[in-house]
Structure formats: C-alpha cells, structure tokens
Design a protein around this motif. Structure first.
Motif, PDB file in Angstrom:
ATOM      1  N   UNK A  18     -15.916  78.130  16.888  1.00 31.23           N
ATOM      2  CA  UNK A  18     -16.322  79.484  16.508  1.00 31.23           C
ATOM      3  C   UNK A  18     -15.973  79.816  15.064  1.00 31.23           C
ATOM      4  N   UNK A  21     -19.981  82.631  11.107  1.00 34.79           N
ATOM      5  CA  UNK A  21     -19.982  84.080  10.938  1.00 34.79           C
ATOM      6  C   UNK A  21     -20.372  84.839  12.195  1.00 34.79           C
ATOM      7  N   UNK A  24     -17.990  84.234  17.061  1.00 35.28           N
ATOM      8  CA  UNK A  24     -16.883  85.031  17.552  1.00 35.28           C
ATOM      9  C   UNK A  24     -17.270  86.497  17.734  1.00 35.28           C
ATOM     10  N   UNK A  25     -18.234  86.939  16.931  1.00 36.17           N
ATOM     11  CA  UNK A  25     -18.696  88.323  17.095  1.00 36.17           C
ATOM     12  C   UNK A  25     -19.468  88.481  18.404  1.00 36.17           C
ATOM     13  N   UNK A  28     -16.877  88.567  20.991  1.00 31.57           N
ATOM     14  CA  UNK A  28     -16.220  89.873  20.919  1.00 31.57           C
ATOM     15  C   UNK A  28     -17.022  90.931  21.664  1.00 31.57           C
ATOM     16  N   UNK A  47     -23.160  94.494  13.411  1.00 34.04           N
ATOM     17  CA  UNK A  47     -23.381  93.710  12.208  1.00 34.04           C
ATOM     18  C   UNK A  47     -24.833  93.286  12.025  1.00 34.04           C
TER      19      UNK A  47
END
Lengths: 173, 173
Positions: A18, A21, A24-25, A28, A47
């Motif tokens: 991960x 960019x 991991x988002x 999350x 984002x």
DNA sequence: GCTGACTGCTAGCAAAATGCAATCAGTCAA
DNA sequence: TTGACTGATTGCATTTTGCTAGCAGTCAGC
C-alpha cells in the motif's frame, strides 16, 4: 504474475502493498467509512480518485488478499468488497498515521478528530474496533459493545460534534 | 511551489509526505541504519534506489521539513542529512508497519527480527529509541540507557544473532 | 604535484504509472 | 420503455520511475 520483491524487509514489503497514493485511502474509506461498493468509494472519496485507478486498485488489493469480492445478491451487477483479516489489522497503522499526521501536518479539524479519538483510545479501542470490523466483514461475532455504541458510531459522533461546533454547512459522510 | 493538498485528512496528508515507494525506505535507513550521507543511503539500500531518485527524495524531504541538510566539516563536498523531530516521531509508525508486515508478508527472518524486537518492546522502547535519535540528530541529551546499551545496539545484536544462527555468509549493515 | 577513489548530484531516455474524460454493456425500478 | 445506476474499460496526454552513464570538485597517499 507476482513480480519479485525488492527485499524481504517488512517495511519495504508493506510499502509494496500500500505504498502508493491510493490503496491506503481506499482501505481507510472501507474501514472508517464503512464503504463496500465501487460507487460508494468512488463518490465518497474526499480526494477524488479516478474510476480507472479505483478499478485497478480494487483488483490489486483483491489479488493481494487485502480484500475479497463477492456478488451482491440484490443486484446482479453489484459487487461487495470486504476487508480481510490483514486489512482489518491495519487499524493500528491507521491510528499511528492519523496521530502523526494530526501532529505535524496541516489537517482540518473535522477530518482529524476521528484520528485523534482513535489514537487517544489506544490499543483497547483499536482491538474493539477490529472486533467490530471482523463482525461486519467476516461474520465473526464481536460481542456487546462496552458502552453500547460501536467504535464507528463513537468516531462519527465526535466528527459530527466538531462539524456542528465549527459552523453551519456540511454534509459529507 | 507547494501543490494544493487533496484533502485535510491526516492519513491522506501523511501519504502525501511519504506515500511513495522510496521516501519511507530512506527514512528507515536513516533511523535504523544510522545513515547520514548520500552514498551511505545509496549503497546501503537493500532495495537498490537509483541515485536520481535518491537526490530527488532527499531534496523533497528537506523541503518538507523531514530532514535537514548541512555541510560536513570534514569534506567540502560532503553533506550530512539529519532527522528532524517529525521524522524521529515516525518510529511508532515504523514499528506498526514492521509488526504488520512481519505477520502478513513474506519477510525474511534476518530483516524482520529488528521489527519484531521493536514491536514487542512497545511504547517504552519506542520512546527510548526516539530519545536516542534526538540525541544523535538534534543534540538533545538522552540520558543513560536503562540497560547500558542503545536501542539500536539492541536491535543490531538481535539481527546479528539471527544471521549467525541462520548460516555463514552475510556482511551488510 | 599526480593519481585514483570518492563526494553529492545531473542528464538522457525508455518504460510505466497516473489523471482525466468519455463511454461501455448489463440491470433494475417505475 | 425510459432513465438512473452497476462495476468497470478505453484512449490519450502528462508525470513519474528506473536505469545507465557521467559530471565537477575534493581529498588522501605517494
């Protein structure tokens, strides 16, 4: 298919999973936002991830064993993405990242309150949260919540309290 | 120069700082390997970073306040890179990453023993390690080590013990 | 002085990843 | 039958990466 690893160091191997960019988002949003469908993640992301990147990352995370994908019985074209045990155990990493980011980076109060509450809750709260995620995603009963609320509810309430205090207009999550 | 942030979420902002394939590995080598010179990082990296990427990342990390750069008095072309308080406080994140990676990824025993020892040491050990890094990089006295050894020495001994046990040939770090 | 190893760092270029907008075929409720 | 919605895919410009080579200056030893 599996490209050779750069090294057997755990930090490096974690980054290979991960260390980009977006991955991991996505995780999350699934962990803290409870999102499980493609469009939920796509449109809910603060984002603004592009759909081709999201498709690519979901596929990749499934291949890596971080997610599972199954058909949604309610809609033949709908897919449900679920966390696996490895991704559930990212909670301590998320907490550490959130604590560090909140301390050193220009975070907004609304978006960092969850991180602060989770960080201050410590390992007990993280364990409880992970138990709830296991129930939600793996079907493993978590038992009753100590204070009658789920951790996600607790975090959400803290978030809403900040939003209410901060001003008027807000809608997301 | 500073591009706009994608969002004020601490996890996102953290990823904007070190959510690439190399930045965190550089910091890892500086934290755990004690490296402070360009060539040390370049040649010591298990993963084989390219020199242009390293140059770019060092510059970026300095700009972001994660490192400082000063001239080395012993050599007019030599630069010393030092950790700053924010990067020193990455230790808990490194520990969490190391613990997670050691559990779920195909790590090698030699390269994961440090992560395991650090993870098992818990917050007390992390604090001690950070104090030593502050002494080393910021000149803030750490006081005497509780057991007479620095944390890095402790980690290094664990590493060497594994290497010795595992077989014969090894040289790195 | 001269040499040769070493210093941080650049240049050039192909390959890969990313970002963006448009679009797809199938599904479903009304 | 319409129109919104599903998880994606396509094409294309831009950016980032990876690799190899090389730079100009520095320093120790002879």
């Amino acid at each position: 298919m599996t490209k050779a690893h750069r090294s057997g160091c755990p930090v490096n191997l974690s980054l290979e999973v991960f260390g980009d960019k977006w991955s991991l988002l996505i995780l999350r949003d699934m962990i803290f936002g409870g999102r499980r469908h493609f469009r939920e993640i796509l449109n809910g992301s603060q984002e603004g991830i592009a759909s081709n990147i999201l498709a690519n990352r979901l596929k990749r995370l499934v291949d890596l064993g971080m997610l599972t994908r199954r058909d949604d019985p309610s809609h033949k074209q709908k897919a449900i993405y679920r966390l696996t045990e490895p991704s559930i155990e990212l909670v301590p990493i998320m907490a550490a990242l959130g604590t560090w980011g909140s301390r050193w980076l220009p975070v907004t109060e609304e978006l960092s309150i969850r991180a602060r509450v989770l960080g201050e809750g410590g390992p007990e709260l993280w364990d409880r949260f992970m138990a709830e995620l296991r129930e939600e995603h793996l079907g493993i009963p978590a038992g009753p919540a100590p204070d009658g609320r789920t951790v996600r509810q607790t975090l959400q309430e803290a978030y809403l309290a900040v939003v209410a205090e901060a001003g008027a207009d807000s809608s997301s999550v």
